[in-house]
Design an enzyme around this catalytic site. Sequence first.
Site, mmCIF file in Angstrom:
data_model
loop_
_atom_site.group_PDB
_atom_site.id
_atom_site.type_symbol
_atom_site.label_atom_id
_atom_site.label_comp_id
_atom_site.label_asym_id
_atom_site.label_seq_id
_atom_site.Cartn_x
_atom_site.Cartn_y
_atom_site.Cartn_z
ATOM 1 N N SER A 45 0.832 -1.201 0.000
ATOM 2 C CA SER A 45 0.000 0.000 0.000
ATOM 3 C C SER A 45 0.874 1.261 0.000
ATOM 4 C CB SER A 45 -0.957 -0.042 1.192
ATOM 5 O OG SER A 45 -1.942 0.956 1.100
ATOM 6 N N ASP A 132 -9.266 -5.840 -4.250
ATOM 7 C CA ASP A 132 -8.770 -4.679 -3.524
ATOM 8 C C ASP A 132 -9.753 -3.514 -3.650
ATOM 9 O OD1 ASP A 132 -7.332 -2.478 -2.502
ATOM 10 O OD2 ASP A 132 -5.429 -3.322 -3.177
ATOM 11 N N HIS A 169 -7.181 -5.836 -0.107
ATOM 12 C CA HIS A 169 -6.077 -4.903 0.139
ATOM 13 C C HIS A 169 -5.273 -5.390 1.336
ATOM 14 C CE1 HIS A 169 -4.054 -1.070 -0.388
ATOM 15 N NE2 HIS A 169 -4.114 -0.875 0.927
#
Length: 337
Positions: A45, A132, A169
């Site tokens: 991320s 995600d 995610h």
Amino acid sequence: MSIRTAVSCALLSAATLAGCSSHAEAPALPALSIDAERVAVVGLSSGAYMATQAHIALSDRIQGAALIAGGPYGCAGGDLNVALGACMTAKPAPPALDPLLSKVRALAAAGNVPPLQGLAGDRVLVLHGAQDDKVAPTVGAVAVEFYRGLVADAPGLQVEATLDGAYGHLLSTAGEGGNCSSSESPFLAACGFDAAAAVFTALYGASPRAPVDAAGTLRKFDQNAVRGDGPEPNLADSGYLYVPPQCADSSCGLLVAFHGCKQNADAVGEAFVREAGFNRWADAYGVVVLYPQTRASFAPLNPNACWDWWGYTGADYDTRAGAQIQWLARALTALGV
């Protein structure tokens, strides 16, 4: 606890504050025998954005990058609104590739990042979950095309990608546990895919031996010891270093692993540094793992302890002059790179 940490903790919510009292005095980074040809970065991320920034800005010292649930270098352009829009949700549109390539070439020409030829022969891996809902897979696809667009500048640059992972995610791990379809702290879940194995294979080649339980030493280190006189990097007082048994007295590679937002030690304890899967593979490959840690703050505005990929530490955040890039450069020097 430093005065800075005490002040920062006083500004945080009660839930976050609980982790602030855990800081203890930690030693400086040890000088190790690091093979300068086996240095790479990985991140999840915001950590993925930091990984590509480190790779581009320190390409004369870093030979590979793995981006998990992140996007291309320079995406936000110093604008938080762009970061939250195009660079995460791909709205109103995904990041435009050509301007990003033009920008990095201009930065290299001006000497703000090393010559792009330094990426020649480097290895890049981009991983993204199809489910995600934080960073759109289309953003990850632009990261792939960004690196492939640099092959003309850096012949031999190798780019691999998997953008359809059966997870959200997070970082997919070996073993069992976690919710693979949603983004939940500590953002680790066993989703039938060992991301750490894929990262090591892509960055360092085929495994010399099968991994077993990590047998090395995970230790805290004083991040302020490499603070320097440059701009404030807004990092926690302590980071983590994993040293495989064979790396205490022989030459090894180095992997710098950047956590994601809300995944720093104050938020998730040692979940990322112990359970992401990097340590067991580090033993197999002979690679030291550096786990730098950010800190949450409201001035500058970074309540989720993200790495700086939109400019909260200054306008030069993704160049050689960036506060966190300069900190990393000093940390590499301290380790012996």
